[in-house]
Design a protein around this motif. Structure first.
Motif, PDB file in Angstrom:
ATOM      1  N   ASP A  50      34.725  46.048  38.372  1.00  0.00           N
ATOM      2  CA  ASP A  50      33.435  45.364  38.423  1.00  0.00           C
ATOM      3  C   ASP A  50      33.368  44.276  37.354  1.00  0.00           C
ATOM      4  O   ASP A  50      32.857  43.180  37.597  1.00  0.00           O
ATOM      5  CB  ASP A  50      32.264  46.332  38.321  1.00  0.00           C
ATOM      6  N   ASP A  51      33.949  44.555  36.169  1.00  0.00           N
ATOM      7  CA  ASP A  51      34.014  43.522  35.121  1.00  0.00           C
ATOM      8  C   ASP A  51      34.856  42.339  35.580  1.00  0.00           C
ATOM      9  O   ASP A  51      34.519  41.180  35.335  1.00  0.00           O
ATOM     10  CB  ASP A  51      34.613  44.095  33.831  1.00  0.00           C
ATOM     11  N   TRP A  84      35.820  52.735  41.794  1.00  0.00           N
ATOM     12  CA  TRP A  84      36.076  51.340  41.414  1.00  0.00           C
ATOM     13  C   TRP A  84      35.851  50.403  42.581  1.00  0.00           C
ATOM     14  O   TRP A  84      35.374  49.288  42.413  1.00  0.00           O
ATOM     15  CB  TRP A  84      37.485  51.163  40.846  1.00  0.00           C
ATOM     16  N   ALA A  87      32.123  49.955  43.012  1.00  0.00           N
ATOM     17  CA  ALA A  87      31.622  49.100  41.924  1.00  0.00           C
ATOM     18  C   ALA A  87      31.988  47.638  42.169  1.00  0.00           C
ATOM     19  O   ALA A  87      31.172  46.739  41.948  1.00  0.00           O
ATOM     20  CB  ALA A  87      32.197  49.572  40.590  1.00  0.00           C
ATOM     21  N   GLU A  88      33.187  47.400  42.653  1.00  0.00           N
ATOM     22  CA  GLU A  88      33.638  46.044  42.961  1.00  0.00           C
ATOM     23  C   GLU A  88      32.760  45.422  44.046  1.00  0.00           C
ATOM     24  O   GLU A  88      32.348  44.267  43.950  1.00  0.00           O
ATOM     25  CB  GLU A  88      35.092  46.141  43.418  1.00  0.00           C
ATOM     26  N   GLU A  91      29.179  44.722  42.619  1.00  0.00           N
ATOM     27  CA  GLU A  91      29.217  43.550  41.728  1.00  0.00           C
ATOM     28  C   GLU A  91      29.351  42.264  42.537  1.00  0.00           C
ATOM     29  O   GLU A  91      28.691  41.270  42.254  1.00  0.00           O
ATOM     30  CB  GLU A  91      30.369  43.680  40.729  1.00  0.00           C
ATOM     31  N   SER A  92      30.181  42.283  43.569  1.00  0.00           N
ATOM     32  CA  SER A  92      30.348  41.101  44.421  1.00  0.00           C
ATOM     33  C   SER A  92      29.033  40.726  45.091  1.00  0.00           C
ATOM     34  O   SER A  92      28.666  39.555  45.144  1.00  0.00           O
ATOM     35  CB  SER A  92      31.414  41.363  45.485  1.00  0.00           C
TER      36      SER A  92
END
Length: 122
Positions: A50-51, A84, A87-88, A91-92
């Motif tokens: 996500d970062d 993950w 989260a990705e 975030e996108s």
């Protein structure tokens, strides 16, 4: 460390360390950089997706270039069981990054009962 061979835990561990298409074990980088795995969660590079999406999204905007996330979905949808990955995706969406989903084929949706039946399908 790997679970003992011949156990159900090892079978699951072994499946997750292999490419789902070729079934080859993913290679571990041989460069001298220290690798941080799940046994060191604060340093682990695996849980930073996500970062990374936030960083890539900001770079994309700064440069004025096109950027999108391509999600290659496996036939069993196991991809969505990984934190993950979720989260990705979140975030996108937050950053307005376009997401393209690629499936093995359209039957996967019907097999997983993801597609609603229409009057033509009944």
């Amino acid at each position: 460390p790997a679970p003992p061979e011949g156990t159900a835990d090892f079978k699951l561990y072994d499946a997750k360390r292999r490419d789902t298409i070729t079934h080859e074990i993913y290679p571990i980088c041989q460069c001298p950089t220290i690798k941080h795995f799940n046994d060191a969660p604060s340093s682990c590079e695996i849980n930073k997706f996500d970062d990374m999406m936030a960083f890539m999204g900001s770079e994309w905007r700064r440069r004025g270039t096109e950027f999108r996330l391509v999600v290659a979905v496996d036939p069993n949808f196991e991809l969505f069981e990984r934190a993950w990955r979720v989260a990705e995706h979140i975030e996108s969406r937050k950053l307005g990054i376009d997401i393209k989903v690629k499936l093995p084929d359209a039957r996967v949706l019907k097999d997983r009962k993801v597609v609603k039946k229409t009057s033509q399908d009944q």
